[in-house]
Structure formats: structure tokens, C-alpha cells
Design a protein around this motif. Structure first.
Motif, short mmCIF file in Angstrom:
data_model
loop_
_atom_site.label_atom_id
_atom_site.label_comp_id
_atom_site.label_asym_id
_atom_site.label_seq_id
_atom_site.Cartn_x
_atom_site.Cartn_y
_atom_site.Cartn_z
N ASN A 205 0.85 -1.19 0.00
CA ASN A 205 0.00 0.00 0.00
C ASN A 205 0.88 1.24 0.00
O ASN A 205 2.10 1.15 0.13
CB ASN A 205 -0.99 0.02 1.18
CG ASN A 205 -0.33 -0.14 2.52
OD1 ASN A 205 0.11 -1.25 2.88
ND2 ASN A 205 -0.25 0.94 3.28
N ASP A 211 4.47 6.88 8.08
CA ASP A 211 3.32 5.98 7.95
C ASP A 211 3.76 4.53 8.15
O ASP A 211 4.88 4.14 7.83
CB ASP A 211 2.68 6.11 6.56
CG ASP A 211 2.01 7.44 6.35
OD1 ASP A 211 1.72 8.13 7.35
OD2 ASP A 211 1.78 7.81 5.18
N THR A 212 2.83 3.73 8.66
CA THR A 212 3.04 2.28 8.74
C THR A 212 2.37 1.64 7.53
O THR A 212 1.19 1.89 7.28
CB THR A 212 2.46 1.70 10.04
OG1 THR A 212 3.13 2.30 11.16
CG2 THR A 212 2.64 0.20 10.09
N VAL A 213 3.13 0.85 6.80
CA VAL A 213 2.61 0.22 5.58
C VAL A 213 2.84 -1.30 5.65
O VAL A 213 3.67 -1.79 6.42
CB VAL A 213 3.29 0.79 4.31
CG1 VAL A 213 2.96 2.26 4.14
CG2 VAL A 213 4.80 0.59 4.37
N ARG A 214 2.10 -2.02 4.82
CA ARG A 214 2.30 -3.46 4.69
C ARG A 214 3.32 -3.71 3.58
O ARG A 214 3.24 -3.12 2.49
CB ARG A 214 0.99 -4.16 4.35
CG ARG A 214 -0.03 -4.16 5.46
CD ARG A 214 0.34 -5.08 6.59
NE ARG A 214 0.12 -6.51 6.24
CZ ARG A 214 0.48 -7.52 7.02
NH1 ARG A 214 1.10 -7.27 8.18
NH2 ARG A 214 0.22 -8.76 6.66
N LYS A 223 4.60 -11.29 4.97
CA LYS A 223 4.06 -9.94 4.98
C LYS A 223 4.23 -9.34 6.37
O LYS A 223 3.91 -9.99 7.38
CB LYS A 223 2.58 -9.94 4.59
CG LYS A 223 2.34 -10.42 3.15
CD LYS A 223 0.86 -10.47 2.81
CE LYS A 223 0.65 -10.98 1.38
NZ LYS A 223 -0.79 -11.07 1.03
N ASN A 225 4.47 -5.43 8.85
CA ASN A 225 4.22 -4.00 8.97
C ASN A 225 5.56 -3.29 9.11
O ASN A 225 6.44 -3.74 9.87
CB ASN A 225 3.36 -3.69 10.19
CG ASN A 225 1.93 -4.17 10.04
OD1 ASN A 225 1.40 -4.19 8.93
ND2 ASN A 225 1.31 -4.56 11.14
N ILE A 236 11.92 -1.85 10.07
CA ILE A 236 11.28 -2.63 11.13
C ILE A 236 12.28 -2.84 12.25
O ILE A 236 13.50 -2.75 12.04
CB ILE A 236 10.76 -4.01 10.61
CG1 ILE A 236 11.94 -4.83 10.09
CG2 ILE A 236 9.70 -3.81 9.56
CD1 ILE A 236 11.56 -6.28 9.75
#
Length: 238
Positions: A205, A211-214, A223, A225, A236
Motif C-alpha cells: 500500500n 506511515d506504517t505500511v504493509r 508480509k 508492517n 522494522i
């Protein structure tokens, strides 16, 4: 003296006593420009100095027909109503005699703009454009209009992609860009316990810095975050 409605400075001046007016008329006049400069200097002393920020001070509503006599002592200033300095502040100005008697007073309405650095487009950009250094610059913008979601450095946006068209001279908003764009490759950096590991990932996304994204690990398919830390880069903790 009450602050007249509509900042009617002329009416305030007319409220002077006849005796005061006669006495003042014999002295050299203070120009309205002198008064504006002194009010501006007073306000500059009240507002904080912050890096990347500047203040624009506008003196409003002084009727050009106002005639100010000279003051035997330095003018005294305070914010009307004893309120903190705000965007729209009225500065109560007083002239005292050497015996500390009020010779005249005047309400001076002002507008005080806090200007902050923000990245602005130099030219119009279509949706899907990759932002280059020539496309953006840093300008000072009114923070009242900025609110949230803007950038303060061009380094934060160079290499980003526009998600929608952007007009020239427009402040770039986070919602208008993606520094990590859905379906595109990203660098995944894992940090912790003194380690720093990098691997390739796929953004699932859109996101901008903070921002936190996948993200999908391209090696393992897992997958996760992750937090966007720069254009094309997420992080991360391990």
C-alpha cells in the motif's frame, strides 16, 4: 478606555480631553510610520524565535487622518485585554507624561502570521510524476493555512511519486504523494541489538514518511508492517 468596536482608532483619538490635545499640539508629531515600527518591534519581542520559522506582522486600521503628538517618555505597549499574543491582536499604546499621567492612548489592530518552511511545487505536475530537485523548492507559508501533512525539506520528497496532479506554487501534502508506492519495490531495513539488515520488499500500500505500511519480503514471501523512513525505504525493529 474600552476597545472600540471595529477597531475604530480614530474614535479613540477623538476621546482625548481638550486640554491634552492643546498641550500635545505644541510638540513635534509622531508619524504613523514611527508608530507602526514601534508596535512591530514590540511584537517581535513577544514572539519566540524558532528555526525555520519567521513572523509577518501587519499593522492594520490606522486612519491616515490621525495626528499623533510627540511623547515625552517612551511609548508603552500591551496586548489589549492582557491576552497572549495571537494571530489577530490589538496593541494598546499609551503615551505618559513625565509625571506618569496619560497624555493619549490608541488601539492598534494587527495581524501576526507565523510563517514556516514548506516544500512547494515550482511547476505543475501530473499524477504519477517522479519528483526531481528542479520540481520543488522551500518557501515560507502561513502555518494557519498549512495545518498538518506537509514537508519541510526537499530531500523528503525527491524521488517520490505524485498520486494526483499538483498545480504550480502548491504546497506538497503527504496525501498527494507516495514515498513508498503500492506494487513497487522497497528496501526493508531491519534494525535492533546493534544489527542492521537490509532486504528487498514489495509495498502493498501507499505511504509517506512516518506511515506504517504493509510490505512483503521478496525472499520469504512473509508480509510485515514497516514504517516509511525515506523514499523507497521502510524500517522494522527486530
Amino acid at each position: 478606555m474600552k476597545n472600540p468596536s471595529g477597531f475604530s482608532t480614530l474614535l479613540t483619538m477623538l476621546s482625548l480631553t481638550v486640554g491634552s490635545v492643546t498641550s500635545l499640539a505644541a510638540n513635534a508629531a509622531i508619524s504613523l510610520d514611527d508608530l507602526r515600527n514601534q508596535v512591530r518591534q514590540y511584537i517581535e519581542q513577544q514572539v519566540p524565535e524558532v528555526e525555520g520559522t519567521r513572523w509577518e506582522i501587519q499593522i492594520r486600521g490606522l486612519d491616515p487622518r490621525i495626528k499623533l503628538a510627540d511623547c515625552p517618555t517612551p511609548l508603552a505597549f500591551k496586548v489589549s485585554g492582557n491576552k497572549p499574543i495571537a494571530r489577530n491582536s490589538t496593541i494598546y499604546t499609551q503615551c505618559f507624561s513625565e509625571q506618569n499621567e496619560t497624555l493619549w492612548s490608541l488601539y492598534v489592530p494587527t495581524q501576526i502570521k507565523k510563517m514556516q518552511q514548506a516544500v512547494t511545487s515550482v511547476t505543475s505536475l501530473s499524477a504519477g510524476s517522479i519528483i526531481e530537485a528542479k520540481d520543488v523548492e522551500v518557501t515560507y507559508q502561513d502555518t494557519f493555512m498549512l495545518r498538518n501533512g506537509f514537508f519541510s525539506s526537499t530531500a523528503q520528497v525527491i524521488g517520490s511519486k505524485t498520486r494526483q496532479s499538483v498545480s504550480s506554487n502548491q504546497v506538497l501534502r503527504k496525501r498527494s504523494l507516495c514515498q513508498v508506492c503500492k506494487g513497487e519495490d522497497v528496501i526493508v531495513e531491519a534494525t535492533g541489538s546493534g544489527l542492521r539488515i537490509k532486504t528487498a520488499g514489495l509495498a502493498l500500500n501507499n505511504g509517506t514518511q512516518g506511515d506504517t505500511v504493509r510490505v512483503q519480503n521478496k525472499r520469504s514471501g512473509r508480509k510485515i508492517n514497516a514504517v516509511v523512513v525515506a523514499t523507497g525505504k521502510v524500517q522494522i525493529n527486530i
